[in-house]
Design an enzyme around this catalytic site. Structure first.
Site, PDB file in Angstrom:
ATOM      1  N   ASP A   5       4.817  12.413 -12.368  1.00 16.02           N
ATOM      2  CA  ASP A   5       5.253  11.235 -11.394  1.00 16.02           C
ATOM      3  C   ASP A   5       5.802  10.212 -12.073  1.00 16.02           C
ATOM      4  OD1 ASP A   5       5.267   9.803  -9.308  1.00 16.02           O
ATOM      5  OD2 ASP A   5       3.325   9.838  -8.585  1.00 16.02           O
TER       6      ASP A   5
ATOM      7  N   ASN B 212       3.048  -3.522  -9.037  1.00 16.93           N
ATOM      8  CA  ASN B 212       3.031  -2.897 -10.498  1.00 16.93           C
ATOM      9  C   ASN B 212       3.357  -3.571 -11.512  1.00 16.93           C
ATOM     10  OD1 ASN B 212       2.356  -0.538  -8.738  1.00 16.93           O
ATOM     11  ND2 ASN B 212       4.788   0.132  -8.501  1.00 16.93           N
TER      12      ASN B 212
ATOM     13  N   THR C 262      17.842   0.709 -18.593  1.00 17.36           N
ATOM     14  CA  THR C 262      17.184   1.945 -18.858  1.00 17.36           C
ATOM     15  C   THR C 262      18.175   3.243 -18.212  1.00 17.36           C
ATOM     16  OG1 THR C 262      16.029   1.648 -16.519  1.00 17.36           O
ATOM     17  CG2 THR C 262      15.098   0.372 -18.501  1.00 17.36           C
TER      18      THR C 262
ATOM     19  N   ILE D  90       0.878  -1.222   0.091  1.00 19.12           N
ATOM     20  CA  ILE D  90       0.112  -0.081   0.085  1.00 19.12           C
ATOM     21  C   ILE D  90       0.913   1.322   0.190  1.00 19.12           C
ATOM     22  CG2 ILE D  90      -1.785   1.245   1.076  1.00 19.12           C
ATOM     23  CD1 ILE D  90      -2.637  -1.486   0.036  1.00 19.12           C
TER      24      ILE D  90
ATOM     25  N   GLY E 287      17.496   7.357 -22.867  1.00 24.75           N
ATOM     26  CA  GLY E 287      16.972   6.187 -23.547  1.00 24.75           C
ATOM     27  C   GLY E 287      17.179   4.890 -22.959  1.00 24.75           C
TER      28      GLY E 287
ATOM     29  N   ASP F 187       8.545   0.046 -13.765  1.00 22.19           N
ATOM     30  CA  ASP F 187       7.462  -1.188 -13.552  1.00 22.19           C
ATOM     31  C   ASP F 187       6.900  -1.118 -14.799  1.00 22.19           C
ATOM     32  OD1 ASP F 187       8.544  -1.727 -11.177  1.00 22.19           O
ATOM     33  OD2 ASP F 187       7.064  -0.592  -9.983  1.00 22.19           O
TER      34      ASP F 187
ATOM     35  N   GLY G 144       6.189  -5.847  -7.364  1.00 20.55           N
ATOM     36  CA  GLY G 144       5.814  -6.809  -7.984  1.00 20.55           C
ATOM     37  C   GLY G 144       3.982  -6.607  -8.427  1.00 20.55           C
TER      38      GLY G 144
END
Length: 348
Positions: free
Chosen positions: A288, A46, A253, A15, A258, A294, A44
């Site tokens: 954000d 996400n 990433t 949460i 890029g 993810d 996980g």
């Protein structure tokens, strides 16, 4: 009709308590923040939501089955009213989520610094995520109805369980391709042995440098600084990782620079090597960045599952195409507030 490919995400469910602030307070300082909101989260969960949403080829149809495997606190009202419905509305099955008596659901306190373009700082309390320690029980859930085509793993659950799953499912007799995103990196690190024959490794710049440290200590070469991390450094590291651990696909990433990828995939003509840098997608405003990484992992894993369902082998997988689409999804994600709710659907 051929059965749908299956992705099983073994990972954390949290949460998220998100506080937005004009800047991050200094030591001993009390600062008036902008807002506090509560969201479903966990790396996980996400990534499972990203897989589930990526699998929607229309508003009503998914072409990939996505299962979430993890743990929450029994009777947690936030799981029943927020986390579980969010997963299910995103096309993710929650039958593999265990509710454990006497522990709390994992939580994350996220501070979003509006003054620095939405960069975030995150404090995680693992809770039930670190209580899954029975490997046989976990395996019975993971292999229910057979091995998945793709398994997605991260670093927010028990390290011993992650290493055990890597060891078991990277074995040649298994027909599961693991997508491993070691985030956050375990304090004890990731041994090179655990990455042997890994299908896909996805890391960001920070995680990449930690891998550099492990590999270059073996080779006696100085580790670059993050600001000096260029394609030549990445070529060197990925060559070492391909040679030492036979990792098939490595993706790094790089934020606004890029995404770099390197492949060493076994095919009919031996190992096929390919390297490239896919440019970042420009956006008007970053709101954000919480679930951007993810989102990328979930979209990449879904593209991989579709390929494996059709060919049953990594050879021929369009890595550059998968990276490009995952990049676009992550770019859309950062223009929205929140974690799971900011992840786009595939038909978008």
């Amino acid at each position: 009709m051929a059965p749908q490919p299956v992705i099983r995400v073994v990972g954390s469910l949290n949460i998220d308590f998100v506080t937005r602030t004009p800047r991050v307070p200094g030591p001993g300082e009390t600062l008036q923040a902008t807002s506090l909101t509560v969201h479903a989260g966990g790396k996980g969960a996400n990534q499972a939501v990203a897989c589930g949403k990526a699998a929607f080829i229309s508003q009503t149809q998914q072409d990939v089955t996505v299962d979430m495997i993890g743990a929450v606190g029994k009777g947690d009202p936030y799981y029943a009213s927020l986390l579980k419905p969010t997963l299910e509305k995103s096309g993710v099955s929650t039958t593999g989520v265990e509710e454990i008596e006497g522990v709390q659901t994992g939580t994350a306190t996220i501070i979003v610094d509006e003054g620095s373009g939405g960069e975030n700082r995150i404090l995680v309390v693992p809770g039930a995520n670190h209580e899954v320690k029975d490997l046989e029980q976990l395996l019975s859930v993971v292999t229910r109805k057979g091995d998945p085509d793709v398994m997605v793993l991260q670093g927010e659950i028990c390290r011993l369980m992650v290493l055990a799953l890597l060891n078991l499912f990277n074995a040649p007799e298994r027909h599961t391709c693991i997508v491993f995103n070691p985030a956050p990196v375990f304090s004890e690190g990731i041994p090179i042995e655990a990455l042997q024959s890994l299908g896909v490794l996805v890391v960001n710049e920070t995680e990449c440098l930690l891998l550099f440290k492990v590999v270059e200590e073996l080779n006696g070469v100085e580790v670059p600084r993050e600001e000096d991390l260029d394609k030549a450094h990445l070529d060197r590291l990925t060559k070492h990782l391909h040679d030492l651990a036979r990792i098939s696909i490595i993706v790094v990433t790089l934020g606004s620079r890029g995404v770099y990828y390197s492949t060493d995939i076994s095919g009919q003509d031996g190992f096929v090597q390919n390297r490239g840098l896919v440019p970042a997608v420009k956006v008007k405003q970053v709101v954000d960045t919480t679930a951007a990484g993810d989102t990328f992992v979930g979209y990449f894993a879904t593209a991989l599952a579709r390929h494996l369902a059709a060919t049953h082998e990594l050879a021929g997988f369009d890595v550059a195409g998968a990276v490009s689409k995952a990049n676009k999804a992550a770019a859309r994600c950062v223009q929205r507030n929140g974690a799971m709710e900011s992840i786009p659907f595939g038909y978008e």
